[in-house]
Design a protein around this motif. Structure first.
Motif, PDB file in Angstrom:
ATOM      1  N   SER A 288       0.810  -1.211   0.000  1.00  0.00           N
ATOM      2  CA  SER A 288       0.000   0.000   0.000  1.00  0.00           C
ATOM      3  C   SER A 288       0.849   1.268   0.000  1.00  0.00           C
ATOM      4  CB  SER A 288      -0.933   0.003   1.220  1.00  0.00           C
ATOM      5  OG  SER A 288      -0.201   0.174   2.426  1.00  0.00           O
ATOM      6  N   LEU A 289       2.128   1.156   0.345  1.00  0.00           N
ATOM      7  CA  LEU A 289       3.019   2.311   0.379  1.00  0.00           C
ATOM      8  C   LEU A 289       3.802   2.478  -0.915  1.00  0.00           C
ATOM      9  CD1 LEU A 289       4.482   1.866   3.982  1.00  0.00           C
ATOM     10  CD2 LEU A 289       2.585   3.337   3.279  1.00  0.00           C
ATOM     11  N   LEU A 290       3.673   1.542  -1.843  1.00  0.00           N
ATOM     12  CA  LEU A 290       4.437   1.577  -3.082  1.00  0.00           C
ATOM     13  C   LEU A 290       3.616   2.190  -4.205  1.00  0.00           C
ATOM     14  CD1 LEU A 290       6.128  -1.938  -2.889  1.00  0.00           C
ATOM     15  CD2 LEU A 290       7.017   0.264  -2.097  1.00  0.00           C
ATOM     16  N   GLY A 291       4.244   2.299  -5.371  1.00  0.00           N
ATOM     17  CA  GLY A 291       3.579   2.872  -6.530  1.00  0.00           C
ATOM     18  C   GLY A 291       3.061   1.792  -7.458  1.00  0.00           C
ATOM     19  N   ARG A 292       2.246   2.222  -8.396  1.00  0.00           N
ATOM     20  CA  ARG A 292       1.665   1.320  -9.384  1.00  0.00           C
ATOM     21  C   ARG A 292       2.689   1.002 -10.464  1.00  0.00           C
ATOM     22  NH1 ARG A 292      -3.788   2.754 -12.881  1.00  0.00           N
ATOM     23  NH2 ARG A 292      -3.887   0.815 -14.100  1.00  0.00           N
ATOM     24  N   GLY A 293       2.791  -0.282 -10.812  1.00  0.00           N
ATOM     25  CA  GLY A 293       3.735  -0.697 -11.833  1.00  0.00           C
ATOM     26  C   GLY A 293       3.233  -0.425 -13.236  1.00  0.00           C
ATOM     27  N   ALA A 294       4.166  -0.324 -14.173  1.00  0.00           N
ATOM     28  CA  ALA A 294       3.792  -0.062 -15.562  1.00  0.00           C
ATOM     29  C   ALA A 294       3.214  -1.288 -16.234  1.00  0.00           C
ATOM     30  CB  ALA A 294       5.012   0.446 -16.332  1.00  0.00           C
ATOM     31  N   THR A 295       3.766  -2.452 -15.953  1.00  0.00           N
ATOM     32  CA  THR A 295       3.297  -3.682 -16.592  1.00  0.00           C
ATOM     33  C   THR A 295       2.666  -4.653 -15.596  1.00  0.00           C
ATOM     34  OG1 THR A 295       5.518  -4.640 -16.367  1.00  0.00           O
ATOM     35  CG2 THR A 295       5.001  -3.499 -18.430  1.00  0.00           C
ATOM     36  N   ILE A 296       3.088  -4.584 -14.342  1.00  0.00           N
ATOM     37  CA  ILE A 296       2.513  -5.440 -13.311  1.00  0.00           C
ATOM     38  C   ILE A 296       1.837  -4.560 -12.270  1.00  0.00           C
ATOM     39  CG2 ILE A 296       4.163  -7.301 -13.676  1.00  0.00           C
ATOM     40  CD1 ILE A 296       5.695  -6.306 -11.241  1.00  0.00           C
ATOM     41  N   GLY A 297       1.227  -5.173 -11.286  1.00  0.00           N
ATOM     42  CA  GLY A 297       0.427  -4.412 -10.339  1.00  0.00           C
ATOM     43  C   GLY A 297       1.220  -3.532  -9.397  1.00  0.00           C
ATOM     44  N   VAL A 298       2.502  -3.826  -9.158  1.00  0.00           N
ATOM     45  CA  VAL A 298       3.274  -3.097  -8.147  1.00  0.00           C
ATOM     46  C   VAL A 298       4.641  -2.733  -8.720  1.00  0.00           C
ATOM     47  CG1 VAL A 298       4.174  -3.136  -5.794  1.00  0.00           C
ATOM     48  CG2 VAL A 298       2.134  -4.455  -6.357  1.00  0.00           C
ATOM     49  N   ASP A 299       5.065  -1.535  -8.461  1.00  0.00           N
ATOM     50  CA  ASP A 299       6.432  -1.108  -8.771  1.00  0.00           C
ATOM     51  C   ASP A 299       7.269  -1.294  -7.520  1.00  0.00           C
ATOM     52  OD1 ASP A 299       8.747  -0.024  -9.667  1.00  0.00           O
ATOM     53  OD2 ASP A 299       8.003   2.038  -9.830  1.00  0.00           O
ATOM     54  N   TRP A 300       7.955  -2.422  -7.449  1.00  0.00           N
ATOM     55  CA  TRP A 300       8.687  -2.762  -6.235  1.00  0.00           C
ATOM     56  C   TRP A 300       9.899  -1.864  -6.014  1.00  0.00           C
ATOM     57  CZ3 TRP A 300       6.217  -5.886  -3.064  1.00  0.00           C
ATOM     58  CH2 TRP A 300       5.282  -6.784  -3.591  1.00  0.00           C
TER      59      TRP A 300
ATOM     60  N   PHE B 251      -7.727  -4.556  -7.961  1.00  0.00           N
ATOM     61  CA  PHE B 251      -6.867  -5.715  -8.214  1.00  0.00           C
ATOM     62  C   PHE B 251      -7.183  -6.384  -9.546  1.00  0.00           C
ATOM     63  CE2 PHE B 251      -6.112  -5.454  -3.649  1.00  0.00           C
ATOM     64  CZ  PHE B 251      -4.763  -5.758  -3.573  1.00  0.00           C
ATOM     65  N   GLY B 252      -8.362  -6.115 -10.108  1.00  0.00           N
ATOM     66  CA  GLY B 252      -8.773  -6.738 -11.357  1.00  0.00           C
ATOM     67  C   GLY B 252      -8.568  -5.836 -12.553  1.00  0.00           C
ATOM     68  N   GLN B 253      -9.601  -5.096 -12.917  1.00  0.00           N
ATOM     69  CA  GLN B 253      -9.561  -4.299 -14.136  1.00  0.00           C
ATOM     70  C   GLN B 253      -8.517  -3.190 -14.086  1.00  0.00           C
ATOM     71  OE1 GLN B 253     -13.525  -2.920 -14.992  1.00  0.00           O
ATOM     72  NE2 GLN B 253     -14.452  -4.916 -14.610  1.00  0.00           N
ATOM     73  N   SER B 254      -8.438  -2.465 -12.977  1.00  0.00           N
ATOM     74  CA  SER B 254      -7.507  -1.335 -12.902  1.00  0.00           C
ATOM     75  C   SER B 254      -6.060  -1.770 -12.734  1.00  0.00           C
ATOM     76  CB  SER B 254      -7.899  -0.409 -11.740  1.00  0.00           C
ATOM     77  OG  SER B 254      -9.183   0.117 -11.923  1.00  0.00           O
ATOM     78  N   ARG B 255      -5.840  -2.947 -12.189  1.00  0.00           N
ATOM     79  CA  ARG B 255      -4.504  -3.475 -11.935  1.00  0.00           C
ATOM     80  C   ARG B 255      -3.657  -2.488 -11.121  1.00  0.00           C
ATOM     81  NH1 ARG B 255      -3.023  -7.963 -14.164  1.00  0.00           N
ATOM     82  NH2 ARG B 255      -0.818  -7.454 -13.960  1.00  0.00           N
ATOM     83  N   ASN B 256      -4.315  -1.802 -10.219  1.00  0.00           N
ATOM     84  CA  ASN B 256      -3.622  -0.879  -9.314  1.00  0.00           C
ATOM     85  C   ASN B 256      -3.557  -1.537  -7.941  1.00  0.00           C
ATOM     86  OD1 ASN B 256      -2.550   1.290  -7.942  1.00  0.00           O
ATOM     87  ND2 ASN B 256      -4.039   2.778  -8.703  1.00  0.00           N
ATOM     88  N   TRP B 257      -2.640  -2.466  -7.802  1.00  0.00           N
ATOM     89  CA  TRP B 257      -2.549  -3.248  -6.575  1.00  0.00           C
ATOM     90  C   TRP B 257      -2.216  -2.406  -5.344  1.00  0.00           C
ATOM     91  CZ3 TRP B 257       0.394  -8.355  -8.218  1.00  0.00           C
ATOM     92  CH2 TRP B 257      -0.361  -8.990  -9.212  1.00  0.00           C
ATOM     93  N   PRO B 258      -1.337  -1.418  -5.439  1.00  0.00           N
ATOM     94  CA  PRO B 258      -1.072  -0.612  -4.238  1.00  0.00           C
ATOM     95  C   PRO B 258      -2.312   0.108  -3.720  1.00  0.00           C
ATOM     96  CG  PRO B 258       0.680  -0.319  -5.833  1.00  0.00           C
ATOM     97  CD  PRO B 258      -0.390  -1.089  -6.527  1.00  0.00           C
ATOM     98  N   PHE B 259      -3.131   0.657  -4.611  1.00  0.00           N
ATOM     99  CA  PHE B 259      -4.336   1.338  -4.147  1.00  0.00           C
ATOM    100  C   PHE B 259      -5.347   0.340  -3.609  1.00  0.00           C
ATOM    101  CE2 PHE B 259      -8.300   3.866  -4.940  1.00  0.00           C
ATOM    102  CZ  PHE B 259      -8.032   4.832  -3.988  1.00  0.00           C
ATOM    103  N   GLY B 260      -5.435  -0.832  -4.224  1.00  0.00           N
ATOM    104  CA  GLY B 260      -6.297  -1.878  -3.681  1.00  0.00           C
ATOM    105  C   GLY B 260      -5.844  -2.324  -2.311  1.00  0.00           C
ATOM    106  N   ALA B 261      -4.513  -2.441  -2.122  1.00  0.00           N
ATOM    107  CA  ALA B 261      -3.979  -2.791  -0.801  1.00  0.00           C
ATOM    108  C   ALA B 261      -4.269  -1.685   0.210  1.00  0.00           C
ATOM    109  CB  ALA B 261      -2.480  -3.037  -0.898  1.00  0.00           C
TER     110      ALA B 261
END
Length: 295
Positions: A35-47, A257-267
């Motif tokens: 939840s503290l990270l950014g959204r990845g360009a191709t995957i859900g999380v930019d580690w 987590f699905g359509q938007s693929r914005n895992w950090p915001f979902g977390a």
């Protein structure tokens, strides 16, 4: 070495704590970190992104073109809808579950077992199937909708794809979770207490508030926790009976987590939902301790 020594207790509790840490603590920690990270360009999380609270800020504020922050009530309205839907579901389940549990406790032993069986039968069917059944019942050309429109003189009644339909589905889905804890407390209820209350001049209302409700309060508290918490994060009922028009927190998390693929915001939303649940549990625990202290 005594049986109650610290080493003995650590040996008994240690495996359970280890399982809780692996299955609960570590996943929750990962979710909080994501939840503290950014959204990845191709995957859900930019580690590789730097940790920040930008996702939490986004829950209330949105950034304008010039970089200024503007108040955005969209997510707050979704949170509020989820809270009041869960609270209304809990209140209705208490109002329906208390008399049903009291009636069940007045039956004979064999009849009680049959009643418990009937209450638990819905659990034999998947929740998805049960909500689709309500979709058929409440649809526009269904018998319930036709009957409601026949007796309602102020225009057509829309029973599907609104907050009322979601509330009906939530009450139906979680009502057994309220009935069974209250019934467990009433199972050995001494009916002579009611007779004594009537002999002392109490009417039905005072007997209900002074005798029945206090004795049922442990079951009501347990049932309220079992109803409110899953209702707060419910996804299936809102998706099917709400038709996507009345989004709740569970649907918002699934969307991220699905359509938007914005895992950090979902977390982030998941962490907030978990925090709300923890506040509810803490509030109930504090209230229960105060009630016990007054006795």
């Amino acid at each position: 070495m005594s049986v109650t020594s610290p080493f003995r207790r650590a040996g008994l509790v240690g495996p359970a704590l280890l399982v809780v840490l692996i299955l609960v603590g570590i996943p929750l920690g990962i979710m909080a970190w994501v939840s503290l990270l950014g959204r990845g360009a191709t995957i859900g999380v930019d580690w590789q992104s730097a940790p920040s609270f930008a996702n939490y800020t986004r829950l209330i504020w949105e950034e304008d073109f010039d970089g200024t922050l503007l108040f955005n009530p969209t997510y707050l309205s979704i949170f509020w809808r989820s809270v009041w839907q869960a609270a209304a579901t809990t209140v209705i389940c208490v109002a329906l579950g208390l008399p049903v549990a009291l009636w069940m406790s007045s039956l004979s032993r064999g009849a009680r077992d049959i009643a418990v069986l009937l209450i638990t039968i819905p659990f034999w069917t998947n929740l998805l199937v049960r909500n689709y059944a309500w979709l058929i019942i409440l649809r526009e050309d269904g018998a319930v909708s036709k009957a409601a429109n026949a007796v309602w003189p102020f225009g057509p009644v829309q029973l599907l794809y609104n907050d009322a339909a979601i509330l009906i589905g939530l009450v139906y889905s979680f009502l057994p979770f309220m009935i069974l804890p209250i019934y467990a407390g009433f199972e050995k209820f001494d009916w002579r207490l009611l007779e004594a209350a009537y002999d002392l001049g109490a009417n039905r209302r005072r007997a209900l508030t002074r005798v029945i409700v206090p004795l049922a309060m442990p079951g009501i508290i347990a049932g309220s926790m079992l109803v409110f918490i899953p209702s707060l994060g419910s996804f299936v009922t809102a998706a099917i009976l709400g038709g996507g028009k009345s989004m709740m927190m569970g649907n918002l998390i699934q969307l991220q987590f699905g359509q938007s693929r914005n895992w950090p915001f979902g977390a982030t939303i998941s962490v907030v939902l978990l925090a709300l649940m923890m506040l509810v549990l803490m509030g109930i625990a504090i209230w229960k301790n105060r009630q016990e202290a007054k006795r």
